[in-house]
Design a protein around this motif. Structure first.
Motif, PDB file in Angstrom:
ATOM      1  N   SER A 128       0.820  -1.212   0.000  1.00 25.28           N
ATOM      2  CA  SER A 128       0.000   0.000   0.000  1.00 25.28           C
ATOM      3  C   SER A 128       0.853   1.260   0.000  1.00 25.28           C
ATOM      4  O   SER A 128       0.498   2.259  -0.634  1.00 25.28           O
ATOM      5  N   VAL A 129       1.997   1.232   0.697  1.00 21.99           N
ATOM      6  CA  VAL A 129       2.861   2.410   0.755  1.00 21.99           C
ATOM      7  C   VAL A 129       3.447   2.716  -0.621  1.00 21.99           C
ATOM      8  O   VAL A 129       3.468   3.871  -1.067  1.00 21.99           O
ATOM      9  N   ILE A 130       3.915   1.684  -1.314  1.00 23.71           N
ATOM     10  CA  ILE A 130       4.504   1.893  -2.636  1.00 23.71           C
ATOM     11  C   ILE A 130       3.448   2.394  -3.615  1.00 23.71           C
ATOM     12  O   ILE A 130       3.695   3.321  -4.403  1.00 23.71           O
ATOM     13  N   LEU A 131       2.257   1.807  -3.576  1.00 26.33           N
ATOM     14  CA  LEU A 131       1.191   2.267  -4.463  1.00 26.33           C
ATOM     15  C   LEU A 131       0.841   3.724  -4.181  1.00 26.33           C
ATOM     16  O   LEU A 131       0.688   4.534  -5.106  1.00 26.33           O
ATOM     17  N   GLN A 132       0.719   4.078  -2.925  1.00 21.47           N
ATOM     18  CA  GLN A 132       0.337   5.435  -2.570  1.00 21.47           C
ATOM     19  C   GLN A 132       1.378   6.456  -3.015  1.00 21.47           C
ATOM     20  O   GLN A 132       1.049   7.518  -3.547  1.00 21.47           O
ATOM     21  N   ARG A 133       2.646   6.119  -2.820  1.00 24.08           N
ATOM     22  CA  ARG A 133       3.707   7.066  -3.189  1.00 24.08           C
ATOM     23  C   ARG A 133       3.810   7.190  -4.709  1.00 24.08           C
ATOM     24  O   ARG A 133       4.140   8.255  -5.236  1.00 24.08           O
TER      25      ARG A 133
ATOM     26  N   LEU B 122       2.579  10.861  -6.853  1.00 20.33           N
ATOM     27  CA  LEU B 122       3.671  11.512  -7.575  1.00 20.33           C
ATOM     28  C   LEU B 122       4.620  12.280  -6.656  1.00 20.33           C
ATOM     29  O   LEU B 122       5.036  13.398  -6.956  1.00 20.33           O
ATOM     30  N   VAL B 123       4.966  11.653  -5.540  1.00 18.52           N
ATOM     31  CA  VAL B 123       5.918  12.286  -4.622  1.00 18.52           C
ATOM     32  C   VAL B 123       7.327  11.740  -4.812  1.00 18.52           C
ATOM     33  O   VAL B 123       8.251  12.157  -4.107  1.00 18.52           O
ATOM     34  N   GLU B 124       7.509  10.824  -5.760  1.00 18.04           N
ATOM     35  CA  GLU B 124       8.826  10.249  -6.015  1.00 18.04           C
ATOM     36  C   GLU B 124       9.355  10.697  -7.374  1.00 18.04           C
ATOM     37  O   GLU B 124       8.595  10.820  -8.335  1.00 18.04           O
ATOM     38  N   PRO B 125      10.668  10.910  -7.477  1.00 18.66           N
ATOM     39  CA  PRO B 125      11.254  11.277  -8.774  1.00 18.66           C
ATOM     40  C   PRO B 125      11.151  10.119  -9.764  1.00 18.66           C
ATOM     41  O   PRO B 125      10.879   8.970  -9.383  1.00 18.66           O
ATOM     42  N   GLU B 126      11.370  10.420 -11.020  1.00 15.12           N
ATOM     43  CA  GLU B 126      11.179   9.429 -12.083  1.00 15.12           C
ATOM     44  C   GLU B 126      12.014   8.169 -11.861  1.00 15.12           C
ATOM     45  O   GLU B 126      11.571   7.060 -12.132  1.00 15.12           O
ATOM     46  N   VAL B 127      13.241   8.319 -11.373  1.00 14.38           N
ATOM     47  CA  VAL B 127      14.118   7.167 -11.214  1.00 14.38           C
ATOM     48  C   VAL B 127      13.569   6.195 -10.177  1.00 14.38           C
ATOM     49  O   VAL B 127      13.860   4.989 -10.235  1.00 14.38           O
ATOM     50  N   THR B 128      12.759   6.658  -9.246  1.00 14.09           N
ATOM     51  CA  THR B 128      12.173   5.794  -8.222  1.00 14.09           C
ATOM     52  C   THR B 128      10.825   5.241  -8.665  1.00 14.09           C
ATOM     53  O   THR B 128      10.393   4.185  -8.191  1.00 14.09           O
ATOM     54  N   GLN B 129      10.160   5.934  -9.560  1.00 14.20           N
ATOM     55  CA  GLN B 129       8.847   5.477 -10.030  1.00 14.20           C
ATOM     56  C   GLN B 129       8.923   4.115 -10.718  1.00 14.20           C
ATOM     57  O   GLN B 129       8.040   3.262 -10.535  1.00 14.20           O
ATOM     58  N   LEU B 130       9.985   3.889 -11.512  1.00 13.41           N
ATOM     59  CA  LEU B 130      10.067   2.644 -12.274  1.00 13.41           C
ATOM     60  C   LEU B 130      10.175   1.405 -11.384  1.00 13.41           C
ATOM     61  O   LEU B 130       9.410   0.452 -11.567  1.00 13.41           O
ATOM     62  N   PRO B 131      11.109   1.321 -10.418  1.00  9.55           N
ATOM     63  CA  PRO B 131      11.133   0.132  -9.570  1.00  9.55           C
ATOM     64  C   PRO B 131       9.847  -0.061  -8.772  1.00  9.55           C
ATOM     65  O   PRO B 131       9.468  -1.202  -8.472  1.00  9.55           O
TER      66      PRO B 131
ATOM     67  N   VAL C  15      -6.207  -2.692  -1.971  1.00 10.65           N
ATOM     68  CA  VAL C  15      -5.836  -1.265  -1.897  1.00 10.65           C
ATOM     69  C   VAL C  15      -6.182  -0.507  -3.175  1.00 10.65           C
ATOM     70  O   VAL C  15      -5.626   0.561  -3.451  1.00 10.65           O
ATOM     71  N   ASN C  16      -7.142  -1.057  -3.954  1.00  6.23           N
ATOM     72  CA  ASN C  16      -7.655  -0.325  -5.126  1.00  6.23           C
ATOM     73  C   ASN C  16      -6.592  -0.018  -6.169  1.00  6.23           C
ATOM     74  O   ASN C  16      -6.600   1.043  -6.796  1.00  6.23           O
ATOM     75  N   THR C  17      -5.694  -0.949  -6.387  1.00  4.66           N
ATOM     76  CA  THR C  17      -4.571  -0.687  -7.285  1.00  4.66           C
ATOM     77  C   THR C  17      -5.017  -0.308  -8.695  1.00  4.66           C
ATOM     78  O   THR C  17      -4.503   0.647  -9.287  1.00  4.66           O
TER      79      THR C  17
END
Length: 335
Positions: free
Chosen positions: A217-222, A226-235, A256-258
């Protein structure tokens, strides 16, 4: 500096076990006068995989762990102690990044009683690090060094193997890693954590432990906010794709409504799920979110600072959403 990219020295060490062991004897707090120089030699040479294999065969990894314990208990000057700790962790990083043999030695998989002990020990040492400064606070002036990234880099390295994933997830690390994703103002630390969870999620047997620590849920929410830069969005997107490979993972994503959140993130035309007068059921995010400050537990955080990377949007549309056609979302995730 002469040890950096020195092929003659590398060859000398590869074919000279006695020479390695002689240098290992100097990896001790008792030899603190020369410790910095010896660590520099080991760090530079361990970047070569052949030398790292030779180091691992001589149990350099275990010696480094003993050195870290020795440094933790030492009364060396605070002017040099943080530097020695950082160099020891850099050496551990280079070893585990260069050869799987070093990872296995760190995990001690062949010893049933000690297997995973060093992973737990690293967590104990990590937990003793000073509190991380927020974005509004100045960095501590005492040493100017943040050793967290080296601990997390080693965690990432060991998750290149199934054994490393198993021992990391069965320790106290998962809760700590989730807390970093939620609370750390340092984007580099969050990137290392995202990559670590991505590696762990590649094996479906790990999904239960991943779900239990709350990473999904934390990864989906972040990702969605859009609180993470592009390099973190991909993993993070790759993590979600891997979680689809098991029934447990699929159920966790459903809870978690993914699907709805990813459709909202990518836009109304995504995968034909929304459009033609249909609503996604969630508020759609514009292409570019204004910087907005939210108060939470006494600390400000930026929401919607970044745009969704084109590469990440394409990955979600091609590798995640097509496999979620039968998903029925359970409830709306709290923003």
């Amino acid at each position: 500096q002469l040890s950096s990219d020195n092929q003659e020295l590398n060859s000398f060490l590869i074919h000279g076990e006695a020479h390695i062991k002689a240098l290992m004897d100097l990896l001790s707090v008792k030899c603190h006068q020369t410790l910095g120089d010896i660590l520099t030699v080991f760090i530079n040479c361990a970047a070569d995989s052949s030398v790292a294999d030779a180091f691992a065969s001589c149990k350099v990894v275990q010696r480094v762990m003993r050195l870290l314990d020795g440094l933790e208990a030492s009364d060396l000057s605070p002017n040099v102690l943080p530097a020695y700790k950082e160099m020891a962790l850099m050496l551990l990083n280079n070893l585990t990044a260069s050869t799987v043999v070093a990872i296995q030695d760190l995990l001690q998989v062949e010893d049933e009683e000690l297997a995973g002990f060093f992973v737990s020990r690293l967590h104990s040492l990590y937990a003793r690090q000073p509190e991380e400064a927020s974005e509004e606070e100045d960095k501590p002036a005492s040493s100017g060094r943040d050793l967290r990234k080296w601990f997390l880099q080693v965690c990432l390295n060991i998750t290149r193997t199934p054994d490393g994933q198993k021992y990391l997830l069965s320790d106290d690390w998962p809760e700590t890693l989730v807390a970093i994703l939620k609370e750390s103002p340092n984007p580099m630390l969050r990137l290392l954590v995202a990559r670590t969870f991505k590696n762990c999620a590649s094996v479906s047997a790990n999904h239960k432990a991943i779900i239990q620590c709350g990473a999904t849920s934390v990864i989906l929410q972040r990702l969605h906010t859009l609180v993470e830069p592009e390099v973190t969005q991909l993993p993070m997107a790759e993590f979600l794709a891997s979680m689809l490979s098991s029934e447990e993972g699929m159920n966790a994503l459903e809870e978690v409504n993914t699907k709805k959140y990813l459709v909202s993130l990518c836009g109304p035309s995504t995968h034909g799920l929304v459009g033609q007068g249909q609503s996604s059921g969630v508020e759609e995010l514009p292409d570019e979110q204004p910087v907005k400050k939210e108060e939470g537990e006494g600390q400000k955080r930026t929401v919607g600072t970044y745009k969704l990377a084109v590469e990440v949007k394409s990955f979600i549309e091609q590798s995640v959403l097509p496999y979620m056609d039968d998903v029925q979302d359970a409830y709306m995730m709290e923003e």
